[in-house]
Design an enzyme around this catalytic site. Structure first.
Site, PDB file in Angstrom:
ATOM      1  N   ILE A  39       0.849  -1.304  -0.056  1.00  0.00           N
ATOM      2  CA  ILE A  39       0.106  -0.054   0.014  1.00  0.00           C
ATOM      3  C   ILE A  39       0.860   1.298   0.122  1.00  0.00           C
ATOM      4  O   ILE A  39       0.518   2.341  -0.193  1.00  0.00           O
ATOM      5  CB  ILE A  39      -0.944   0.005   1.281  1.00  0.00           C
ATOM      6  CG1 ILE A  39      -0.010  -0.066   2.531  1.00  0.00           C
ATOM      7  CG2 ILE A  39      -1.997  -1.035   1.148  1.00  0.00           C
ATOM      8  CD1 ILE A  39      -1.016   0.306   3.817  1.00  0.00           C
ATOM      9  N   SER A  70      12.244   4.048  -0.110  1.00  0.00           N
ATOM     10  CA  SER A  70      13.599   3.608  -0.361  1.00  0.00           C
ATOM     11  C   SER A  70      14.229   2.719   0.509  1.00  0.00           C
ATOM     12  O   SER A  70      14.884   1.651   0.275  1.00  0.00           O
ATOM     13  CB  SER A  70      14.495   4.873  -0.309  1.00  0.00           C
ATOM     14  OG  SER A  70      14.725   5.483   0.742  1.00  0.00           O
ATOM     15  N   ILE A  71      13.681   2.753   1.644  1.00  0.00           N
ATOM     16  CA  ILE A  71      14.172   1.759   2.690  1.00  0.00           C
ATOM     17  C   ILE A  71      13.229   0.468   2.958  1.00  0.00           C
ATOM     18  O   ILE A  71      13.594  -0.682   3.181  1.00  0.00           O
ATOM     19  CB  ILE A  71      14.491   2.199   4.144  1.00  0.00           C
ATOM     20  CG1 ILE A  71      15.514   3.519   3.940  1.00  0.00           C
ATOM     21  CG2 ILE A  71      15.067   1.236   5.280  1.00  0.00           C
ATOM     22  CD1 ILE A  71      16.846   3.044   3.753  1.00  0.00           C
ATOM     23  N   ALA A  72      11.934   0.737   2.740  1.00  0.00           N
ATOM     24  CA  ALA A  72      11.102  -0.295   3.031  1.00  0.00           C
ATOM     25  C   ALA A  72       9.923   0.046   2.502  1.00  0.00           C
ATOM     26  O   ALA A  72       9.449   1.079   1.901  1.00  0.00           O
ATOM     27  CB  ALA A  72      10.939  -0.421   4.679  1.00  0.00           C
ATOM     28  N   GLN A  73       8.848  -1.112   2.441  1.00  0.00           N
ATOM     29  CA  GLN A  73       7.318  -0.855   1.918  1.00  0.00           C
ATOM     30  C   GLN A  73       6.359  -1.552   2.752  1.00  0.00           C
ATOM     31  O   GLN A  73       6.781  -2.390   3.728  1.00  0.00           O
ATOM     32  CB  GLN A  73       7.139  -1.367   0.489  1.00  0.00           C
ATOM     33  CG  GLN A  73       7.432  -3.011   0.402  1.00  0.00           C
ATOM     34  CD  GLN A  73       7.345  -3.391  -1.159  1.00  0.00           C
ATOM     35  OE1 GLN A  73       7.683  -2.422  -1.828  1.00  0.00           O
ATOM     36  NE2 GLN A  73       6.796  -4.542  -1.303  1.00  0.00           N
ATOM     37  N   ASP A  99       9.405  13.579  12.597  1.00  0.00           N
ATOM     38  CA  ASP A  99       9.020  13.760  11.064  1.00  0.00           C
ATOM     39  C   ASP A  99       7.655  13.688  10.941  1.00  0.00           C
ATOM     40  O   ASP A  99       7.212  13.057  10.298  1.00  0.00           O
ATOM     41  CB  ASP A  99       9.682  12.098  10.801  1.00  0.00           C
ATOM     42  CG  ASP A  99       9.700  12.080   9.018  1.00  0.00           C
ATOM     43  OD1 ASP A  99       9.963  13.400   8.598  1.00  0.00           O
ATOM     44  OD2 ASP A  99      10.004  11.091   8.532  1.00  0.00           O
TER      45      ASP A  99
END
Length: 509
Positions: free
Chosen positions: A126, A130-133, A288
């Site tokens: 979903i 760049s690091i994870a999904q 963030d």
């Protein structure tokens, strides 16, 4: 020689996006400037500003350099406000990797088939970065049927070698940047890359993010303002993180929020209160808080997501910040100046009156104006210009705080353009300062230190005797008598203070 191929790509990208002129005026050696001037000029992107071309170059170099740009966007003291604002536009979006690879990652992490880990698992992600999904899934309940809906974050496979290669080139480049450029040492490139290195490696361990989410969740448990998804540590590893699924409206979708009857003014105030609660009460804050990481629940509470970046402050930092914030609120610019000098942030020989005048010039025009008419970005830019003039040392632990405050400004401007940030925050800070001062605060701090007193009290007579014996022997040495006596008197004063505190505690209890 993959690293050489990557290096050639970086050099070509710098030339293609017309960034050579950024280097020309900064090189120390005339010969290097002459060689640089011999390069043919790229005309592909010269219609853009230098800041825009830098952003485009980082996007072209890929996700690791995009993340570097995002980190630099939080350092206007290093790159300047214009570049910081432009780099803040960088979006960490890359194509998703195959769901079958994600399943293989999960099965490797837990040592069993995906069917035994989750009741159901959606192969299509979903969200992807760049690091994870992130994938949607369901846990098993106690009866073995479908249980809670969860979000499963999966680290990209083989991402670490790619990161290590780019980081090695960045470290190498930072060393030469410091040697060859006029402002190299002032910009502290090696420190910036080291900070980025730590930030990236923290993101490569999803247990680090899970722990951050869990701590923030404890601090805001049953909060009327903020929801933090629960972390399921039984389904977490260094490469996989499973947490409660959150349904909500993206905070940027203002029209939907209005249609759902959400009180936007109240939501804007909540944002300010959440920020100051995290900073001054907890000393641990979500760093963030851009719109992509914030949803709004149907009951009007914020939903926080993505906990890879957090900031921490110790008691000294919190007290220093509170003093400065309140001084700003009260327009006591002299107190702001003296606080900077007392903390050692500016050279000791700095004239408080000069620093006070500079701060007043920046801050006085902003008061008694609604948020819609105030640009905190412009204020920060002017303050950083003032900082450079007075050689102010930018404290690393406050860099994320500055970024978070800018995020809060953006959210407030979006939800309620007339929000008075200062009026909303001032009562909170006054109450916090009152809690930190007075007899109740003293008693609380003494009780906090009580466990250590069991070790201190039995040795107190021996320590007093050592101090007295030291004073006696010091009197025989005439050459160093003044220095030694001063040191011993200081120790004796410390012992006396401990004794007085003990007596005070006994009386209070």
């Amino acid at each position: 020689m993959k690293w050489l191929k990557r290096f050639r790509l970086i050099v070509h990208t710098v030339w293609y996006f017309g960034l050579v002129n950024l280097l020309d005026g900064q090189l120390r050696h005339p010969l290097l400037r002459k060689l640089l001037s011999c390069l043919p000029e790229s005309k592909e992107t010269l219609e853009y500003s230098n800041a825009v071309r830098l952003r485009l170059a980082l996007e072209n170099l890929g996700p690791i350099f995009v993340k570097l740009g995002q980190v630099l966007s939080t350092r206007p003291d290093v790159v300047g406000p214009e570049y910081a604002f432009e780099l803040a536009k960088l979006q960490d979006r890359v194509p998703a990797f195959d769901g079958g690879i994600a399943i293989a990652q999960i099965e490797k992490a837990f040592g069993k088939p995906i069917e035994q880990i989750y009741y159901a698992f959606e192969r299509e992600p979903i969200a992807s970065a760049s690091i994870a999904q992130v994938h949607q899934a369901y846990l098993f309940n106690e009866e073995g049927s479908r249980g809670k809906k969860v979000a499963v974050k999966v680290l990209r496979p083989d991402i670490k070698p790619v990161i290590e290669q780019d980081l090695a080139l960045m470290h190498w480049g930072a060393v030469w940047l410091e040697k060859l450029f006029r402002d190299g040492k002032r910009l502290k490139p090696r420190e910036v890359v080291q900070e980025f290195d730590k930030y990236l490696h923290d993101e490569l361990d999803l247990m680090h993010e899970a722990a951050n989410a869990s701590q923030l969740g404890r601090q805001f448990e049953n909060s009327p303002m903020l929801i933090v998804p629960k972390v399921y540590f039984d389904f977490c590893s260094r490469t996989v993180m499973t947490m409660e699924w959150m349904d909500g409206t993206p905070i940027s979708d203002v029209d939907t929020l209005i249609a759902k009857g959400i009180d936007l003014k109240k939501l804007a105030r909540f944002g300010v209160e959440i920020f100051f609660t995290q900073v001054f009460k907890n000393g641990f804050f979500h760093a963030d808080m851009h719109p992509g990481n914030i949803f709004v629940a149907d009951d009007g509470r914020y939903i926080a997501l993505d906990f890879g970046i957090v900031g921490t402050l110790d008691e000294y930092d919190k007290r220093y910040l509170a003093v400065n914030f309140l001084a700003f609120f009260n327009r006591d610019y002299h107190r702001v100046a003296t606080a900077h000098i007392e903390s050692g942030w500016v050279p000791a020989d700095t004239r408080a009156e000069e620093l006070e005048a500079a701060v007043r010039t920046v801050c006085e025009p902003i008061f008694n104006r609604p948020l819609s008419q105030i640009s905190f970005g412009l204020i920060l830019m002017r303050l950083f210009e003032t900082s450079r003039r007075f050689n102010v040392e930018i404290q690393p632990q406050l860099v994320l705080l500055q970024k978070t405050l800018l995020n809060i400004e953006g959210l407030g401007r979006q939800l309620d353009p007339n929000l008075d940030l200062w009026a909303t925050a001032k009562p909170f800070l006054v109450n916090w300062m009152n809690e930190q001062m007075g007899w109740k605060a003293l008693k609380r701090n003494l009780e906090k230190e009580m466990p250590d007193w069991a070790n201190i009290l039995p040795s107190l007579p021996r320590r007093v005797n050592e101090v007295l014996m030291g004073l006696d022997s010091a009197q025989k040495n005439m050459q160093s008598q003044a220095v030694v006596n001063a040191r011993k008197r200081q120790q004796c004063y410390q012992v006396c203070i401990v004794i007085l505190l003990i007596i005070l505690l006994i009386k209070l209890t």
